[in-house]
Scaffold this active site. Structure first.
Site, PDB file in Angstrom:
ATOM      1  N   THR A 125      11.058   9.751 -12.623  1.00 57.82           N
ATOM      2  CA  THR A 125      10.033   8.908 -13.387  1.00 57.82           C
ATOM      3  C   THR A 125       9.437   7.775 -12.894  1.00 57.82           C
ATOM      4  OG1 THR A 125      12.195   8.061 -14.016  1.00 57.82           O
ATOM      5  CG2 THR A 125      11.290   9.419 -15.638  1.00 57.82           C
ATOM      6  N   ILE A 166       7.190   7.428 -10.437  1.00 52.46           N
ATOM      7  CA  ILE A 166       5.684   7.543 -10.171  1.00 52.46           C
ATOM      8  C   ILE A 166       5.017   7.402 -11.613  1.00 52.46           C
ATOM      9  CG2 ILE A 166       3.886   9.012  -9.452  1.00 52.46           C
ATOM     10  CD1 ILE A 166       5.423   9.837  -7.094  1.00 52.46           C
ATOM     11  N   GLY A 169       0.828  -1.192  -0.080  1.00 53.66           N
ATOM     12  CA  GLY A 169      -0.082  -0.002  -0.114  1.00 53.66           C
ATOM     13  C   GLY A 169       0.765   1.264  -0.109  1.00 53.66           C
ATOM     14  N   SER A 178       1.126  -3.248   5.260  1.00 51.81           N
ATOM     15  CA  SER A 178       1.605  -3.362   6.760  1.00 51.81           C
ATOM     16  C   SER A 178       2.001  -2.259   7.178  1.00 51.81           C
ATOM     17  CB  SER A 178       2.623  -4.585   6.537  1.00 51.81           C
ATOM     18  OG  SER A 178       3.406  -4.353   7.859  1.00 51.81           O
ATOM     19  N   LYS A 236       5.632  22.095 -10.476  1.00 55.60           N
ATOM     20  CA  LYS A 236       7.092  21.907 -11.040  1.00 55.60           C
ATOM     21  C   LYS A 236       6.955  22.208 -12.469  1.00 55.60           C
ATOM     22  CE  LYS A 236      10.355  18.215 -12.082  1.00 55.60           C
ATOM     23  NZ  LYS A 236      10.493  16.654 -12.022  1.00 55.60           N
ATOM     24  N   ALA A 238       8.677  14.283  -6.640  1.00 54.17           N
ATOM     25  CA  ALA A 238       8.579  15.258  -7.813  1.00 54.17           C
ATOM     26  C   ALA A 238       8.041  14.300  -8.936  1.00 54.17           C
ATOM     27  CB  ALA A 238      10.262  15.585  -8.102  1.00 54.17           C
TER      28      ALA A 238
HETATM   29  C1  LIG Z   1      15.914   8.258  -3.113  1.00 53.06           C
HETATM   30  C2  LIG Z   1      14.800   8.094  -3.820  1.00 53.06           C
HETATM   31  C3  LIG Z   1      14.172   9.118  -4.222  1.00 53.06           C
HETATM   32  C4  LIG Z   1      12.928   9.018  -5.132  1.00 53.06           C
HETATM   33  N1  LIG Z   1      12.287  10.170  -5.648  1.00 53.06           N
HETATM   34  C5  LIG Z   1      11.537  10.164  -6.478  1.00 53.06           C
HETATM   35  C6  LIG Z   1      10.910  11.353  -7.330  1.00 53.06           C
HETATM   36  O1  LIG Z   1      11.245  12.367  -6.872  1.00 53.06           O
HETATM   37  N2  LIG Z   1       9.754  10.939  -8.241  1.00 53.06           N
HETATM   38  C7  LIG Z   1       9.150   9.756  -8.287  1.00 53.06           C
HETATM   39  O2  LIG Z   1       8.238   9.705  -9.030  1.00 53.06           O
HETATM   40  N3  LIG Z   1       9.826   8.537  -7.781  1.00 53.06           N
HETATM   41  C8  LIG Z   1      10.623   8.709  -6.775  1.00 53.06           C
HETATM   42  N4  LIG Z   1      11.171   7.848  -5.968  1.00 53.06           N
HETATM   43  C9  LIG Z   1      10.371   6.318  -6.183  1.00 53.06           C
HETATM   44  C10 LIG Z   1       9.261   6.434  -5.203  1.00 53.06           C
HETATM   45  O3  LIG Z   1       9.686   6.723  -4.074  1.00 53.06           O
HETATM   46  C11 LIG Z   1       8.509   5.146  -5.590  1.00 53.06           C
HETATM   47  O4  LIG Z   1       8.103   4.873  -6.882  1.00 53.06           O
HETATM   48  C12 LIG Z   1       7.246   5.387  -4.975  1.00 53.06           C
HETATM   49  O5  LIG Z   1       7.291   5.687  -3.592  1.00 53.06           O
HETATM   50  C13 LIG Z   1       6.536   3.881  -5.037  1.00 53.06           C
HETATM   51  O6  LIG Z   1       6.914   2.986  -3.852  1.00 53.06           O
HETATM   52  P1  LIG Z   1       5.997   1.373  -3.801  1.00 53.06           P
HETATM   53  O7  LIG Z   1       4.690   1.557  -3.589  1.00 53.06           O
HETATM   54  O8  LIG Z   1       6.483   0.739  -5.143  1.00 53.06           O
HETATM   55  O9  LIG Z   1       7.163   0.943  -2.563  1.00 53.06           O
HETATM   56  P2  LIG Z   1       6.762   1.194  -1.274  1.00 53.06           P
HETATM   57  O10 LIG Z   1       6.416   2.658  -0.932  1.00 53.06           O
HETATM   58  O11 LIG Z   1       8.077   0.867  -0.512  1.00 53.06           O
HETATM   59  O12 LIG Z   1       5.708   0.500  -0.567  1.00 53.06           O
HETATM   60  C14 LIG Z   1       5.581  -1.121  -0.473  1.00 53.06           C
HETATM   61  C15 LIG Z   1       4.288  -1.404   0.196  1.00 53.06           C
HETATM   62  O13 LIG Z   1       4.342  -2.892   0.427  1.00 53.06           O
HETATM   63  C16 LIG Z   1       4.060  -3.182   1.676  1.00 53.06           C
HETATM   64  N5  LIG Z   1       4.801  -4.407   2.088  1.00 53.06           N
HETATM   65  C17 LIG Z   1       5.943  -5.042   1.733  1.00 53.06           C
HETATM   66  N6  LIG Z   1       6.228  -6.257   2.333  1.00 53.06           N
HETATM   67  C18 LIG Z   1       4.902  -6.355   2.938  1.00 53.06           C
HETATM   68  C19 LIG Z   1       4.585  -7.649   3.699  1.00 53.06           C
HETATM   69  N7  LIG Z   1       5.325  -8.828   3.826  1.00 53.06           N
HETATM   70  N8  LIG Z   1       3.399  -7.862   4.053  1.00 53.06           N
HETATM   71  C20 LIG Z   1       2.474  -6.724   3.749  1.00 53.06           C
HETATM   72  N9  LIG Z   1       2.897  -5.734   3.162  1.00 53.06           N
HETATM   73  C21 LIG Z   1       4.122  -5.404   2.660  1.00 53.06           C
HETATM   74  C22 LIG Z   1       4.558  -2.144   2.655  1.00 53.06           C
HETATM   75  O14 LIG Z   1       4.210  -2.196   3.718  1.00 53.06           O
HETATM   76  C23 LIG Z   1       4.146  -0.988   1.637  1.00 53.06           C
HETATM   77  O15 LIG Z   1       2.803  -0.618   1.988  1.00 53.06           O
HETATM   78  C24 LIG Z   1      12.363   7.844  -5.259  1.00 53.06           C
HETATM   79  C25 LIG Z   1      12.947   6.674  -4.791  1.00 53.06           C
HETATM   80  C26 LIG Z   1      14.073   6.623  -4.011  1.00 53.06           C
HETATM   81  C27 LIG Z   1      14.570   5.445  -3.160  1.00 53.06           C
END
Ligand SMILES: Cc1cc2nc3c(=O)[nH]c(=O)nc-3n(C[C@H](O)[C@H](O)[C@H](O)COP(=O)(O)OP(=O)(O)OC[C@H]3O[C@@H](n4cnc5c(N)ncnc54)[C@H](O)[C@@H]3O)c2cc1C
Length: 497
Positions: free
Chosen positions: A342, A344, A13, A39, A78, A50
């Protein structure tokens, strides 16, 4: 599996999970059941502030009110990224969402601009771009002109954690089932290898037909359970670490992201309404974590609000993003460093692609192959664009930048760069999200100057060309009268004044 998809289970999530849930629900309405597991103990990655302009289409499709969205996410506007010290220390350029100049004839603007320079034109190419003019003056307003070339193209900076919560509120209201808990075991069918259910720590078993892996860097379903390999691009993009720290809101909210190159990496500064996001991206091969942190903390323009947080990653992508009945969206599907904001966007395009190919009557190999081929192409074109920033540099102050100049480029990028340097021509791949104007600004900004321009730019006389240039310049400056300071715009527009 030729079995209709009636229930989709989303594991995770974060931004990826809730964007997926929200759009699937909006497009498919009540035809399928959607359950999301997240979780609170594990939490989210919590960076990502961004974006690029297509996010507007995503929000509009969901029916989000822009003012409410900006309020809920502490969002700002932006217009560009300002790249500072990238070519050489002390110099900067913008990659804006606008386009310099206008359509003038057979070939694109840069050819005419180069000819005009030879004829005595003083203005830089960026002076012909309204986005740039507004960035330099700290201005913004929503305007509509008759010709979109004179519009301001924009995206947002926002708190991605708040964005996820905002979408969660809306998605659960429209019937997405949210389950809080840790996924402990994953059940698969022996014969097909398909995932059949997610077993939670509480003992609950969540079954479904199609599973979306949004578990972030953990890659719990696609990589860990189905064993899909990760294709590393560390040879092209060696950054593997980041420190992130929020700081107090800076006195003036800039309408652009700052990307400041350091001797061994780069630093971001992202203005939100309540704070600034900051971080440094670097390769652990070239600098220790301690020194990287020092470089970040010595280069903040306001007081830290929290302890700095270290994040580790490997640039690359999963060899397939859809395998059996699992589609990975978000960080579980791969990560390109955040230089061009990129990630998001890749979430958005992954969901849209899945929806276009939605396996209503069952999952077939043809659909999986098509999805994977399109995702691969998209990741690779973005990778190439990011590599361009590093490769074309003239910095002499560290081994890092010298090594980046000696990369063996992917063929598509090599050809593109060579063509530009020879003749100012830009050949675009239609499905590359970065269009000609983006490539142009980064190539020129980084110092790749073409040797020649197209002969069609020589058809008119020098004086005729300079007169046309003057007309475009005036037209691009004209909307400045209608602009507000970025802060004034946000206050008026969102009602926060
Ligand atoms: C340094 C950095 C800078 C960034 N800057 C940008 C930016 O400027 N612009 C941009 O577009 N993107 C950026 N990103 C990328 C962006 O942060 C992610 O693409 C975005 O937040 C999506 O993350 P996600 O949902 O894939 O993962 P996460 O936010 O990590 O979510 C993972 C989810 O899975 C759940 N989960 C994992 N394991 C389990 C389990 N066993 N049981 C239950 N739940 C579980 C967690 O609780 C969480 O809800 C950046 C990333 C990094 C590392």
């Amino acid at each position: 599996m030729q079995q209709p998809v009636r229930k989709v289970v989303i594991a995770g999530g974060g931004t990826a999970g809730w964007m997926t849930a929200a759009l699937l629900r909006k497009v498919l309405q009540q035809q399928i059941e959607i359950q999301l597991i997240e979780s609170d103990d594990i939490g989210i990655v919590g960076v990502g502030e961004a974006t690029i302009p297509p996010i507007q289409i995503f929000n509009q499709y969901l029916g989000l009110d822009e003012k409410e969205f900006l309020r809920e996410t502490n969002g700002t506007i932006k217009l560009a990224i300002k790249f500072e010290n990238w070519r050489v220390p002390g110099e900067s350029y913008y990659h804006t969402f606008g386009a310099p100049g206008a359509q003038m004839g057979f070939c694109s603007f840069q050819h005419y601009w180069m000819r005009a320079q030879q004829a005595g034109l003083k203005e830089s190419m960026w002076e012909f771009d309204l986005n740039y003019l507004c960035c330099e003056r700290g201005l913004f307003n929503k305007i509509k002109t008759e010709n979109p070339i004179y519009d301001l193209q924009y995206a947002y900076h926002f708190d991605s954690g708040l964005y996820g919560q905002y979408l969660r509120k809306r998605a659960t209201k429209s019937g997405v089932i949210r389950t809080e808990g840790i996924i402990e075991h994953i059940k698969t069918d022996d014969a097909s290898g398909f995932i059949t259910g997610l077993q939670l720590k509480s003992g609950e078993l969540v079954e479904g037909d199609l599973f979306i892996d949004c578990t972030g860097f953990r890659g719990l379903l696609l990589r860990k359970t189905l064993g899909v390999n990760y294709e590393s691009w560390a040879d092209l993009l060696p950054a593997d670490s980041a420190w992130a720290v929020p700081t107090e809101r800076f006195e003036k909210t800039l309408p652009y992201t700052r990307s400041i190159a350091h001797p061994v990496g780069w630093q971001w500064r992202i203005p939100l309404t309540h704070r600034n996001g900051n971080g440094i991206v670097y390769s652990s091969k070239y600098i220790s974590d301690e020194r990287a942190l020092e470089a970040l903390m010595n280069n903040l323009d306001s007081k830290p609000l929290d302890e700095p947080r270290k994040i580790q990653f490997e640039t690359g992508r999963t060899a397939q993003q859809w395998h059996k009945n699992v589609v990975a969206i978000g960080l579980s599907s791969g990560f390109l460093e955040p230089l061009e904001s990129t990630s998001i966007h890749l979430i958005q395009s992954g969901i849209v692609r899945l929806l276009k190919m939605f396996p209503n009557q069952g999952i077939t190999p043809g659909v999986i192959d098509l999805y994977n081929a399109e995702s691969k192409f998209e990741f690779e074109t973005i990778r190439d664009f990011i590599v361009l920033h590093y490769y074309v540099n003239e910095r002499e102050d560290s081994q890092f930048w010298k090594d980046m100049r000696n990369l063996t480029l992917p063929e598509r990028l090599r050809v593109k760069l060579e063509a530009f340097k020879e003749s100012a021509a830009i050949f675009n791949d239609p499905s590359d999200i970065f269009k000609d104007a983006s490539w142009l600004q980064v190539m020129m900004g980084q110092g790749a100057m073409p040797k020649d321009f197209h002969p069609a730019a020589k058809i008119s006389t020098e004086n005729e060309l300079l007169a046309v240039m003057k007309k475009i310049l005036d037209a691009k400056h004209q909307p400045l009268d209608k602009m507000l300071s970025h802060d004034e715009f946000l206050a008026r527009y969102t009602g926060a004044a």
